[in-house]
Structures are given as structure tokens and as C-alpha cells.
Design a protein around this motif. Structure first.
Motif, PDB file in Angstrom:
ATOM      1  N   GLY A  94       0.840  -1.191   0.000  1.00 55.41           N
ATOM      2  CA  GLY A  94       0.000   0.000   0.000  1.00 55.41           C
ATOM      3  C   GLY A  94       0.872   1.236   0.000  1.00 55.41           C
ATOM      4  O   GLY A  94       2.018   1.212   0.469  1.00 55.41           O
ATOM      5  N   MET A  95       0.336   2.341  -0.529  1.00 58.79           N
ATOM      6  CA  MET A  95       1.130   3.571  -0.639  1.00 58.79           C
ATOM      7  C   MET A  95       0.271   4.767  -0.273  1.00 58.79           C
ATOM      8  O   MET A  95      -0.840   4.925  -0.800  1.00 58.79           O
ATOM      9  CB  MET A  95       1.636   3.711  -2.079  1.00 58.79           C
ATOM     10  N   ILE A  96       0.754   5.615   0.631  1.00 59.13           N
ATOM     11  CA  ILE A  96       0.077   6.872   0.930  1.00 59.13           C
ATOM     12  C   ILE A  96       1.038   8.020   0.632  1.00 59.13           C
ATOM     13  O   ILE A  96       2.245   7.916   0.833  1.00 59.13           O
ATOM     14  CB  ILE A  96      -0.454   6.939   2.377  1.00 59.13           C
ATOM     15  N   PHE A  97       0.464   9.118   0.108  1.00 60.32           N
ATOM     16  CA  PHE A  97       1.259  10.187  -0.475  1.00 60.32           C
ATOM     17  C   PHE A  97       1.056  11.507   0.269  1.00 60.32           C
ATOM     18  O   PHE A  97       0.066  11.703   0.967  1.00 60.32           O
ATOM     19  CB  PHE A  97       0.873  10.393  -1.948  1.00 60.32           C
ATOM     20  N   GLN A 150      -6.498  12.462   3.563  1.00 65.39           N
ATOM     21  CA  GLN A 150      -5.433  11.517   3.852  1.00 65.39           C
ATOM     22  C   GLN A 150      -5.980  10.214   4.411  1.00 65.39           C
ATOM     23  O   GLN A 150      -5.442   9.128   4.136  1.00 65.39           O
ATOM     24  CB  GLN A 150      -4.403  12.129   4.803  1.00 65.39           C
ATOM     25  N   ARG A 151      -7.058  10.297   5.194  1.00 64.72           N
ATOM     26  CA  ARG A 151      -7.697   9.075   5.695  1.00 64.72           C
ATOM     27  C   ARG A 151      -8.274   8.244   4.552  1.00 64.72           C
ATOM     28  O   ARG A 151      -8.197   7.006   4.574  1.00 64.72           O
ATOM     29  CB  ARG A 151      -8.783   9.429   6.718  1.00 64.72           C
ATOM     30  N   VAL A 152      -8.837   8.919   3.551  1.00 64.36           N
ATOM     31  CA  VAL A 152      -9.303   8.199   2.360  1.00 64.36           C
ATOM     32  C   VAL A 152      -8.113   7.525   1.680  1.00 64.36           C
ATOM     33  O   VAL A 152      -8.179   6.362   1.263  1.00 64.36           O
ATOM     34  CB  VAL A 152     -10.016   9.152   1.368  1.00 64.36           C
ATOM     35  N   GLY A 153      -6.999   8.266   1.587  1.00 64.20           N
ATOM     36  CA  GLY A 153      -5.794   7.707   0.977  1.00 64.20           C
ATOM     37  C   GLY A 153      -5.285   6.481   1.720  1.00 64.20           C
ATOM     38  O   GLY A 153      -4.835   5.502   1.106  1.00 64.20           O
ATOM     39  N   ILE A 154      -5.358   6.509   3.037  1.00 62.03           N
ATOM     40  CA  ILE A 154      -4.922   5.362   3.844  1.00 62.03           C
ATOM     41  C   ILE A 154      -5.856   4.174   3.619  1.00 62.03           C
ATOM     42  O   ILE A 154      -5.407   3.032   3.449  1.00 62.03           O
ATOM     43  CB  ILE A 154      -4.853   5.751   5.334  1.00 62.03           C
ATOM     44  N   ALA A 155      -7.175   4.431   3.618  1.00 63.11           N
ATOM     45  CA  ALA A 155      -8.132   3.354   3.375  1.00 63.11           C
ATOM     46  C   ALA A 155      -7.904   2.730   2.001  1.00 63.11           C
ATOM     47  O   ALA A 155      -7.947   1.500   1.839  1.00 63.11           O
ATOM     48  CB  ALA A 155      -9.562   3.884   3.493  1.00 63.11           C
ATOM     49  N   ARG A 156      -7.657   3.580   0.993  1.00 67.65           N
ATOM     50  CA  ARG A 156      -7.375   3.073  -0.356  1.00 67.65           C
ATOM     51  C   ARG A 156      -6.114   2.205  -0.360  1.00 67.65           C
ATOM     52  O   ARG A 156      -6.065   1.156  -1.004  1.00 67.65           O
ATOM     53  CB  ARG A 156      -7.211   4.242  -1.316  1.00 67.65           C
ATOM     54  N   ALA A 157      -5.083   2.645   0.386  1.00 71.26           N
ATOM     55  CA  ALA A 157      -3.832   1.888   0.443  1.00 71.26           C
ATOM     56  C   ALA A 157      -4.027   0.520   1.084  1.00 71.26           C
ATOM     57  O   ALA A 157      -3.275  -0.419   0.796  1.00 71.26           O
ATOM     58  CB  ALA A 157      -2.784   2.681   1.219  1.00 71.26           C
ATOM     59  N   LEU A 158      -5.033   0.397   1.946  1.00 67.02           N
ATOM     60  CA  LEU A 158      -5.290  -0.862   2.644  1.00 67.02           C
ATOM     61  C   LEU A 158      -6.254  -1.777   1.892  1.00 67.02           C
ATOM     62  O   LEU A 158      -6.471  -2.921   2.298  1.00 67.02           O
ATOM     63  CB  LEU A 158      -5.858  -0.578   4.042  1.00 67.02           C
ATOM     64  N   ALA A 159      -6.827  -1.279   0.803  1.00 67.90           N
ATOM     65  CA  ALA A 159      -7.913  -1.999   0.124  1.00 67.90           C
ATOM     66  C   ALA A 159      -7.489  -3.379  -0.372  1.00 67.90           C
ATOM     67  O   ALA A 159      -8.271  -4.334  -0.332  1.00 67.90           O
ATOM     68  CB  ALA A 159      -8.453  -1.158  -1.028  1.00 67.90           C
ATOM     69  N   THR A 160      -6.265  -3.513  -0.853  1.00 70.74           N
ATOM     70  CA  THR A 160      -5.816  -4.797  -1.390  1.00 70.74           C
ATOM     71  C   THR A 160      -5.202  -5.697  -0.313  1.00 70.74           C
ATOM     72  O   THR A 160      -4.555  -6.703  -0.634  1.00 70.74           O
ATOM     73  CB  THR A 160      -4.788  -4.578  -2.514  1.00 70.74           C
ATOM     74  N   ALA A 191       3.698  11.609   4.170  1.00 74.88           N
ATOM     75  CA  ALA A 191       2.228  11.609   4.173  1.00 74.88           C
ATOM     76  C   ALA A 191       1.612  12.689   5.056  1.00 74.88           C
ATOM     77  O   ALA A 191       0.431  13.018   4.892  1.00 74.88           O
ATOM     78  CB  ALA A 191       1.704  10.240   4.603  1.00 74.88           C
ATOM     79  N   THR A 192       2.378  13.257   5.991  1.00 75.99           N
ATOM     80  CA  THR A 192       1.807  14.274   6.875  1.00 75.99           C
ATOM     81  C   THR A 192       2.367  15.666   6.602  1.00 75.99           C
ATOM     82  O   THR A 192       2.007  16.619   7.298  1.00 75.99           O
ATOM     83  CB  THR A 192       2.070  13.912   8.352  1.00 75.99           C
TER      84      THR A 192
END
Length: 357
Positions: A98-101, A160-170, A180-181
């Protein structure tokens, strides 16, 4: 024997960098972004890589997901050497990462739900499977009530929370965080870091966190590596690196933390050499058991003279108590010798900052 040790290393670590170098450009005008990097990211840890802009942090993280290939050396992720993978192998690898930006990288035309669902759609999940996976993730990051909102309707922290959830999706085994912060205010940063810690604890996810912010490293990481001009100059447990920095780059990065920076009035008055009847300014670092003992009152008794307390802070690093105190006392040889003996006897780290009249 070598095979057994390699297997053990792979089992203990999610990521291994083995003698990794990366150069850009033709030979005559080449630029070395990374130079002989050896570094391990322990499985289940939150590991930070910190350095100034241009130090090589982002190049390092791009090697992990195969966006860049090393000029030499191995980048082993979950037992697999990334440079050996073909395109199909890289796609499979990236589903486990997963990747958060820093700037969220959300699609403005999609809702929060739609953004989190995107990698699952690309992977071929059906609608019911996507809903079953996405709704718990939105709940995990505290955005169940924002599932139908678009990025323009969300705050920076919510994006950023949406980005984290997306990174965890797979359901990745490894989470990469690239600054990320950096685009968030301090309060929002703290809430995102708490979320990362919770995800690490609840999901057992390994986190590799790239940042230039020492406060971020202090708040969430268990281990840290300091990179400077493409070279890992210091690494170890975050607590050990923060309380006993060995390299000048590490000390410089730490100097901006609260309690580490000298008050302006003191800094302007410091001299490199002692003067007759002057005082010595010393930074004392407390940690572990020493952080809970009345050592200053004991030091006053030992020296038999007054001590000026100039600045100080008490904090935690990785859940362990830590404190920094700047004091001044008489700079004569006898008093300094007694102080040095006291510091050694009590396991204190003391750094002479200079002398004041």
C-alpha cells in the motif's frame, strides 16, 4: 549456512536492502542518489527513514515498489528480489504494497467510497466484494459518514484518511508512507499518526515511513535510519538514535525538536572557551530510570553549589520516558570533574554546549 541465514533474514524482515546503489544519468554526468545502502525493515515494525530534501529518501522508497530499479544490489521484499521481477511479477508485488502520499492523489470525480474502491476495481473484484471490503475500511479510518463525499468536500486530514483506506484496500503486507503528513497541520498530523499506529497494531502491517520531520519519527516509529547524500549514516532503535545520536547529520536534524534548541539569549552569549569565574552550559539527556529520579537535587548536593536551569522538556519516544535539560554551573576544574563523575555514575548523557560569563 548462507542459505539458512538468508532465509532467517527474510523471515524476520519485510524489506531488505543489500548493498544497494542507484545512479541516474550517463557515466560522465551521473548522479549517485543511493550509495551502498544496507538496511532492514523488521516485519511488523513502523520504521522511519529520515533525511533532508534530496538525501535519497524518495528514491529508496521507489525501489521497494519497483518504480525504480537499483544500479546494483538487491531490494528484497517479502523474500523476493524486486529487480528480478517481470511486469506481471511487479503488478503482483504492488498489490501487496500500500502507498500513501503527501498530496493524497485522490480522483476528484470519485467519492470517498469510489476512491477506496479503485484498486479493487482494477484488480477485478465484483461489486459485492468491493462493498464488503471498502465499508469496513471507511469505518476503520473514521469516515463512514463521508462515504459519498467528494475530495473537494473533505478536509486535508479526511483526504489523507481516504488515501490510507485506499492503500489498505488490497490487504497489503507493507504500507509505504512518503511524506504523508507534510501537507497537514500539527493537530491533523497527530491524528493521522495515531491512525497509522492503530493500523500497525491491529492489522500487523509493516510500515516504512519516509519523512524529513523528526517529530513524526519520534511519535510513531520503533526503528529509524538517517540518510544523508544517499548514504545511511545512522540506524537503530528510534529511542537509541534520538537519545544518543552519533552522526552530525542526526544531531542537526534533532536540534529542531522542542527542548533541543537553545534559547536565543543563551545561544548568543555562548563562548567556546571558559572565562575566569564563568559558568559552563550543559545539556543533560535523561532516559529510562533516570527520567524518574531527583537527579538535579542530588547534583546540587554533589557540587555544593547552585545550578541554573535554563530550559528543558519531558517527552516519550516509543513509549519510553525521555527528557532533556539545559543547565549551567561553575566552570572551574574541580566542579566540572565532580559533575562528570556524577553524570557517568548515573548513566546520564551530558553535552557541553559552551561557556557563559
Amino acid at each position: 549456512m548462507h542459505s539458512d541465514s538468508s532465509s532467517a533474514a527474510n523471515a524476520a524482515n519485510t524489506v531488505l536492502f543489500e548493498d544497494v546503489s542507484k545512479r541516474f544519468g550517463a557515466e560522465e554526468k551521473s548522479f549517485t542518489a543511493l550509495d551502498a545502502v544496507d538496511f532492514a525493515v523488521a516485519r511488523g515494525s513502523i520504521t522511519g527513514i529520515i533525511g533532508r530534501s534530496g538525501a535519497g529518501k524518495s528514491t529508496l522508497i521507489r525501489l521497494v515498489n519497483g518504480l525504480e530499479r537499483p544500479t546494483s544490489g538487491k531490494v528484497i521484499v517479502d523474500g523476493v528480489n524486486v529487480p528480478d521481477l517481470d511486469e506481471a511479477g511487479l503488478r503482483a508485488l504492488r498489490r501487496s504494497i500500500g502507498m500513501i502520499f503527501q498530496h493524497f492523489n485522490l480522483l476528484s470525480s470519485r467519492t470517498a467510497f469510489g476512491n477506496v474502491a479503485l484498486p479493487l476495481e482494477i484488480a477485478g473484484f465484483d461489486r459485492d466484494a468491493i462493498r464488503t471490503r471498502v465499508e469496513p475500511l471507511l469505518d476503520l479510518v473514521g469516515l463512514s459518514d463521508k462515504r459519498d463525499r467528494y475530495p473537494a468536500e473533505l478536509s486535508g486530514g479526511q483526504k489523507q484518511r481516504v488515501g490510507i483506506a485506499r492503500a489498505l484496500a488490497t490487504q497489503p503486507k507493507l504500507l509505504l508512507s512518503d511524506e504523508a503528513t507534510s501537507a497537514l497541520d500539527p493537530e491533523t498530523t497527530q491524528s493521522i499518526l495515531e491512525l497509522v499506529k492503530r493500523i500497525n497494531a491491529e492489522l500487523g502491517l509493516t510500515v516504512l515511513l519516509i519523512t524529513h520531520e523528526m517529530e513524526v519519527v519520534k511519535a510513531v516509529t520503533s526503528d529509524v535510519a538517517v540518510i544523508d547524500k544517499g548514504i545511511i549514516v545512522e540506524r537503530g532503535r528510534t529511542f537509541d538514535v534520538f537519545t544518543r545520536p552519533q552522526h552530525p547529520t542526526t544531531r542537526a536534524l534533532l536540534s529542531g525538536l522542542p527542548g533541543s534548541k537553545l534559547p536565543a539569549a543563551l545561544a548568543s552569549g555562548l563562548r567556546p572557551h571558559k572565562t575566569q569565574g564563568g559558568r559552563v552550559a550543559v545539556r543533560i539527556t535523561f532516559f529510562g530510570r533516570t527520567a524518574e529520579q531527583p537527579l538535579i537535587s542530588q547534583l546540587i548536593q554533589t557540587l555544593g553549589s547552585d545550578i541554573n536551569i535554563i530550559a528543558g522538556t519531558v517527552d516519550e519516544i516509543g513509549g519510553e520516558p525521555y527528557g532533556s535539560l539545559i543547565i549551567a554551573y561553575a566552570a572551574d576544574d574541580a566542579t566540572c570533574a565532580k559533575a562528570d563523575e556524577f553524570f557517568k555514575a548515573n548513566g546520564l548523557v551530558a553535552e557541553v554546549l559552551g561557556y557563559v560569563s
